[in-house]
Design a protein around this motif. Sequence first.
Motif, PDB file in Angstrom:
ATOM      1  N   UNK A   1       4.962   9.784  -5.343  1.00  0.00           N
ATOM      2  CA  UNK A   1       5.321   8.374  -5.123  1.00  0.00           C
ATOM      3  C   UNK A   1       5.857   8.156  -3.712  1.00  0.00           C
ATOM      4  N   UNK A   2       6.653   9.118  -3.228  1.00  0.00           N
ATOM      5  CA  UNK A   2       7.254   8.957  -1.902  1.00  0.00           C
ATOM      6  C   UNK A   2       6.224   9.064  -0.787  1.00  0.00           C
ATOM      7  N   UNK A   3       5.232   9.923  -0.940  1.00  0.00           N
ATOM      8  CA  UNK A   3       4.234  10.157   0.104  1.00  0.00           C
ATOM      9  C   UNK A   3       2.883   9.504  -0.197  1.00  0.00           C
ATOM     10  N   UNK A   4       2.873   8.509  -1.030  1.00  0.00           N
ATOM     11  CA  UNK A   4       1.599   7.907  -1.450  1.00  0.00           C
ATOM     12  C   UNK A   4       0.767   7.440  -0.257  1.00  0.00           C
ATOM     13  N   UNK A   5       1.378   6.798   0.723  1.00  0.00           N
ATOM     14  CA  UNK A   5       0.626   6.310   1.891  1.00  0.00           C
ATOM     15  C   UNK A   5      -0.048   7.450   2.635  1.00  0.00           C
ATOM     16  N   UNK A   6       0.678   8.533   2.886  1.00  0.00           N
ATOM     17  CA  UNK A   6       0.097   9.642   3.652  1.00  0.00           C
ATOM     18  C   UNK A   6      -0.873  10.471   2.819  1.00  0.00           C
ATOM     19  N   UNK A   7      -0.723  10.478   1.499  1.00  0.00           N
ATOM     20  CA  UNK A   7      -1.615  11.281   0.653  1.00  0.00           C
ATOM     21  C   UNK A   7      -2.995  10.647   0.518  1.00  0.00           C
TER      22      UNK A   7
ATOM     23  N   UNK B   1      -2.734   0.450   0.715  1.00  0.00           N
ATOM     24  CA  UNK B   1      -2.474  -0.976   0.873  1.00  0.00           C
ATOM     25  C   UNK B   1      -2.911  -1.766  -0.355  1.00  0.00           C
ATOM     26  N   UNK B   2      -3.930  -1.273  -1.074  1.00  0.00           N
ATOM     27  CA  UNK B   2      -4.494  -2.005  -2.212  1.00  0.00           C
ATOM     28  C   UNK B   2      -4.184  -1.364  -3.557  1.00  0.00           C
ATOM     29  N   UNK B   3      -3.427  -0.277  -3.561  1.00  0.00           N
ATOM     30  CA  UNK B   3      -3.103   0.402  -4.816  1.00  0.00           C
ATOM     31  C   UNK B   3      -1.609   0.727  -4.873  1.00  0.00           C
TER      32      UNK B   3
ATOM     33  N   UNK C   1     -10.373  -5.653  -9.261  1.00  0.00           N
ATOM     34  CA  UNK C   1     -11.307  -4.821 -10.021  1.00  0.00           C
ATOM     35  C   UNK C   1     -12.222  -4.037  -9.087  1.00  0.00           C
ATOM     36  N   UNK C   2     -12.517  -4.575  -7.916  1.00  0.00           N
ATOM     37  CA  UNK C   2     -13.348  -3.847  -6.948  1.00  0.00           C
ATOM     38  C   UNK C   2     -12.621  -2.587  -6.478  1.00  0.00           C
ATOM     39  N   UNK C   3     -11.339  -2.688  -6.202  1.00  0.00           N
ATOM     40  CA  UNK C   3     -10.572  -1.506  -5.782  1.00  0.00           C
ATOM     41  C   UNK C   3     -10.398  -0.524  -6.934  1.00  0.00           C
ATOM     42  N   UNK C   4     -10.305  -1.016  -8.159  1.00  0.00           N
ATOM     43  CA  UNK C   4     -10.226  -0.121  -9.315  1.00  0.00           C
ATOM     44  C   UNK C   4     -11.503   0.697  -9.439  1.00  0.00           C
TER      45      UNK C   4
END
Length: 195
Positions: free
Chosen positions: A107-113, A120-122, A139-142
Amino acid sequence: MDNSAPVRGSDGAALPGDKAPGQGIDGSELAGPDLARAALQSAREQSAAKRKALGKPGKPGKLRTRRRRGWTGAGPDDRDPQPLGRLAARIASEHGWTEHLSGGQVFAKWDSLVGGEIAEHTKPLQLKDCELTVQAQSTAWATQLRLLQRQILKRISDGVGPGVVKRIKVQGPAAPSWRHGPRHISGRGPRDTYG
């Protein structure tokens, strides 16, 4: 009290100098400070006799050998001051918290992972039993996340550690809620009545 009786220890053995505590060297009666000194000397002799009988060493100035304290050398040692991170990692491993902490790093490193565009969309919602639940903005991003699931799992295992996340469950955007305010009437909800 009979002053002519020799002084005896607690075990009944006569102590050195078989004289009564109230008598001086020449046999005269002692009084006041001389009596106190004689009693103190008698107690010291009795204590020394007990130590000798038990085999304990005497005072530090006598035959007693002091156990030398083990000082640290030039190298690192457990008794040296430790960095806080190392202490926290050791406590976490002793209590079995490492799995929960590595899950929190997802959760803490979600952006870098996962990268800036995906992040940005999840949003990661929950990690339970090695299954990460992720909510997508649309739904497109899903659908895109479902297609990139293997690559995301590989990035997470490289960044956080293997086995922390084994599956990803992707949720679409939440449906709008028609429930507003504290009071609610149960029923079917909004239908095609906008006609």
